[in-house]
Motif scaffolding. Structure first.
Motif, mmCIF file in Angstrom:
data_model
loop_
_atom_site.group_PDB
_atom_site.id
_atom_site.type_symbol
_atom_site.label_atom_id
_atom_site.label_comp_id
_atom_site.label_asym_id
_atom_site.label_seq_id
_atom_site.Cartn_x
_atom_site.Cartn_y
_atom_site.Cartn_z
ATOM 1 N N ILE A 1 3.615 -10.027 -27.213
ATOM 2 C CA ILE A 1 4.736 -10.963 -27.198
ATOM 3 C C ILE A 1 5.165 -11.172 -25.757
ATOM 4 N N PHE B 1 0.540 -14.023 -27.600
ATOM 5 C CA PHE B 1 -0.787 -14.140 -27.000
ATOM 6 C C PHE B 1 -1.586 -12.911 -27.421
ATOM 7 N N GLU C 1 3.631 -4.044 -16.387
ATOM 8 C CA GLU C 1 4.644 -4.368 -17.404
ATOM 9 C C GLU C 1 4.770 -3.192 -18.363
ATOM 10 N N GLU D 1 5.893 -1.512 -21.641
ATOM 11 C CA GLU D 1 6.207 -2.128 -22.938
ATOM 12 C C GLU D 1 6.186 -1.113 -24.076
ATOM 13 N N ASP E 1 1.234 -3.386 -20.105
ATOM 14 C CA ASP E 1 0.559 -4.671 -20.307
ATOM 15 C C ASP E 1 0.172 -5.218 -18.932
ATOM 16 N N LYS F 1 -4.832 -11.173 -19.152
ATOM 17 C CA LYS F 1 -4.303 -9.993 -19.840
ATOM 18 C C LYS F 1 -5.391 -9.071 -20.366
ATOM 19 N N GLY G 1 6.685 -6.924 -25.258
ATOM 20 C CA GLY G 1 7.324 -7.572 -24.119
ATOM 21 C C GLY G 1 7.902 -6.575 -23.130
HETATM 22 ZN ZN ZN Z 1 3.753 -8.204 -21.502
#
Ligand code: ZN
Length: 284
Positions: free
Chosen positions: A78, A100, A126, A128, A158, A176, A245
């Motif tokens: 997300i 995604f 990131e 998460e 992430d 990613k 996220g």
């Molecule tokens: Zn992320």
């Protein structure tokens, strides 16, 4: 329970974590923490074994920690799910969850190196909260139904190549999905161990300097909402991983933007989900 996997990459065995550091080998009883395990009610069987986990063989300390669950059928992600991160990215707060995918081949262990691709200029971090699915499900009716489908939670990074993500056209998946772009673990805590998934502190440091400080209470769409929402579009399968996220403080939001280099050390923690540390290496 805290589920772990150990051993060489691609040949990991399933285990349980006792206390902070004692890993117990469950490979005589279970094949792996994979789709079949979760879908066939393996967690309930594991609970019976866990009562006597002290009797299981210990895993030597120098054995590698793998990702705590096997490579999933789907690795869903997300985007922009924290309002303060959306602001630093210069993007509007989404009206619906932004979805995604990451290639499942990006999965790696919590202490494995982050591999920086040879032509990468913008590899970013990131921290998460990742969710692991307990059962196959689709078109869930309510957030409560979604909650019942969650096997557990794990810390994740992430890792994102921003040039590939945002400046090469189309969708985010390209940026990613490189190998070792999804360190997961060190353990998966079963859902009963996490009293409130929407009140977890999340921290990330690069070379000992705090870059991200957040709390999962700042999610725009909470984890139950996300699971319910995604199930409207596809069958979520047992063992699938959904990463939910990142809070603010990523490298692309810094002035000037700052990205990972070979030799950098990344450390991240989430309350109740342990600590990762990863050294950045050049991918071959
Ligand atoms: Zn992320």
């Amino acid at each position: 329970m805290k589920l772990v996997r150990f051993g060489p990459s691609g040949r990991e065995k399933p285990g349980l974590l006792l206390g902070d550091n004692e890993r117990k080998d469950c490979s005589a009883q279970f094949q792996d923490w994979n789709h079949d395990f979760f879908q066939n009610g393996g967690l309930a069987d594991l609970r019976k074994l866990a009562v006597e986990a002290e009797r299981l063989p210990s895993v030597p300390r120098d054995v590698r920690w793998g990702a705590p669950v096997a490579r999933p059928f789907k690795l869903l992600a997300i985007g922009l799910n924290y309002s303060d991160h959306a602001a630093e990215a210069g993007l509007a707060i989404p009206k619906e969850p932004i979805l995604f995918q990451k290639a499942t081949s990006s999965l790696c262990g919590p202490y494995d190196p982050i591999l920086i691709p040879p032509d990468s200029e913008k590899t970013d971090w990131e921290v998460e909260l990742a969710v692991v699915m307990a059962r196959n499900c689709r078109r869930l009716k309510s957030f409560a139904d979604a909650a019942a489908m969650i096997a557990g939670y794990a810390a994740a990074n992430d890792v994102s190549e921003r040039h590939w993500q945002a400046e090469r056209g189309g969708q985010w998946t390209k940026g990613k999905s490189s190998d070792h772009f999804f360190p997961l673990g060190p353990w998966m805590a079963t859902a009963d161990e996490i009293a409130d998934p929407q009140n977890l502190d999340m921290l990330l440091e690069v070379n000992g300097i705090r870059r991200q400080s957040g709390n999962s209470s700042k999610m725009i769409f909470n984890v139950h909402h996300i699971v319910w929402y995604l199930s409207q579009f596809m069958t979520l399968e047992a063992g699938d991983v959904i990463t939910t996220g990142t809070p603010p403080g990523v490298g692309m939001g810094m002035q000037p933007p700052t990205f990972l280099k070979v030799g950098d050390e990344v450390r991240l923690t989430i309350s109740g989900l342990g600590e990762q540390h990863s050294r950045c290496q050049a991918a071959e």
